[in-house]
Design a protein around this motif. Sequence first.
Motif, mmCIF file in Angstrom:
data_model
loop_
_atom_site.group_PDB
_atom_site.id
_atom_site.type_symbol
_atom_site.label_atom_id
_atom_site.label_comp_id
_atom_site.label_asym_id
_atom_site.label_seq_id
_atom_site.Cartn_x
_atom_site.Cartn_y
_atom_site.Cartn_z
ATOM 1 N N ASP A 212 0.821 -1.212 0.000
ATOM 2 C CA ASP A 212 0.000 0.000 0.000
ATOM 3 C C ASP A 212 0.858 1.266 0.000
ATOM 4 O OD1 ASP A 212 -2.413 -1.517 0.076
ATOM 5 O OD2 ASP A 212 -2.084 -1.868 2.212
ATOM 6 N N ILE A 213 0.184 2.423 0.123
ATOM 7 C CA ILE A 213 0.788 3.766 0.117
ATOM 8 C C ILE A 213 1.861 3.889 -0.964
ATOM 9 C CG2 ILE A 213 1.693 5.649 1.503
ATOM 10 C CD1 ILE A 213 0.700 4.396 3.980
ATOM 11 N N LEU A 218 4.949 5.724 -8.823
ATOM 12 C CA LEU A 218 4.587 4.340 -9.127
ATOM 13 C C LEU A 218 3.618 4.243 -10.308
ATOM 14 C CD1 LEU A 218 5.972 2.289 -7.346
ATOM 15 C CD2 LEU A 218 3.785 1.714 -6.329
ATOM 16 N N ARG A 219 2.556 5.005 -10.256
ATOM 17 C CA ARG A 219 1.562 4.924 -11.327
ATOM 18 C C ARG A 219 2.127 5.451 -12.636
ATOM 19 N NH1 ARG A 219 -3.082 7.226 -7.314
ATOM 20 N NH2 ARG A 219 -3.405 5.323 -6.112
ATOM 21 N N ASN A 226 3.212 -1.195 -4.398
ATOM 22 C CA ASN A 226 4.408 -0.768 -3.686
ATOM 23 C C ASN A 226 5.156 -1.999 -3.175
ATOM 24 O OD1 ASN A 226 6.225 0.998 -2.545
ATOM 25 N ND2 ASN A 226 4.884 1.650 -0.877
ATOM 26 N N GLU A 227 6.467 -1.906 -2.988
ATOM 27 C CA GLU A 227 7.233 -3.033 -2.484
ATOM 28 C C GLU A 227 8.454 -2.544 -1.726
ATOM 29 O OE1 GLU A 227 9.926 -4.995 -5.708
ATOM 30 O OE2 GLU A 227 7.987 -4.603 -6.682
ATOM 31 N N PRO A 228 9.065 -3.391 -0.895
ATOM 32 C CA PRO A 228 10.157 -2.924 -0.028
ATOM 33 C C PRO A 228 11.381 -2.410 -0.776
ATOM 34 C CG PRO A 228 9.909 -5.330 0.084
ATOM 35 C CD PRO A 228 8.694 -4.787 -0.600
#
Length: 278
Positions: A212-213, A218-219, A226-228
């Motif tokens: 999330d967040i 990103l878009r 989302n990813e680490p």
Amino acid sequence: MWIDTHCHLDAPEFSNSLASIVSAAKEKNVQAILLPAVKAVDFPQVKKLAAQYGNEIPGLVYTLGIHPLYTNQAHEEDIPYLEEQIIQSLSDPRFVGIGEVGLDYFVEGLDPHKQESFFHAQLDLAQKYHLPVILHVRRSQDAILKALRRRKIAGGIAHAFNGSFQQAEQFIELGFKLGFGGAATYERALQIRRLLIELPLDTIVTETDSPDIPPAWLREEGIKFNEPAFVSRIAKELAAIRGINDVEFASAVWRNAMQALPRWSVLSADNPHLTLAS
């Protein structure tokens, strides 16, 4: 080294690509990730993932708790089960606290009384076992502060903080660090950016809240979740907003996270790959 203090690796969005998600984080020099549980049924999986991918991410740790968004699905017996799991996990160096717990007064349809009942019960466990907590504080800062003041809680992290400066100061006085992530990368996020600039550096930690967040880009880049791995780029943008260099910021947020969650610091000190960063 980068640190993600809030990442839901057990989310269904990652179920078919978790190995590659972890590998991508490792390639971006993400050496520590905190995986907070959100439901009682997920406790075994959270513990399993921390053990399974600990060789890839040496600072991979977890917390156990029931998220306010899942309290409508929770049962009374989940609290004694949580306590059983806490007792069993105290010997696990990757277990660092209670979370994700809190109150959410934004999402409609949640029973506020049930939320509060589960939150207070979990704070009582945190106090009983002298454990820090990972807090969900969406539109509930004052109610959470009131609950914390009634107990002796060993600090922790107020995740995705978006309160006032005065509320931030009160969390800090109670021993909490404040989590900042992708939300601050949006130019319109004036309040979050103001906090990021004005709060003392030793109160800030970095996070993704993956999946999330999503950060602002990103878009634009056509990335779905989302990813680490993205915490490195997020942290660099936060440092730029703050007006300090990446190295200073990375060192500070790592140190802050270790202070907030002392068991994490012990794991770091025992791991030769992490000692320089801590």
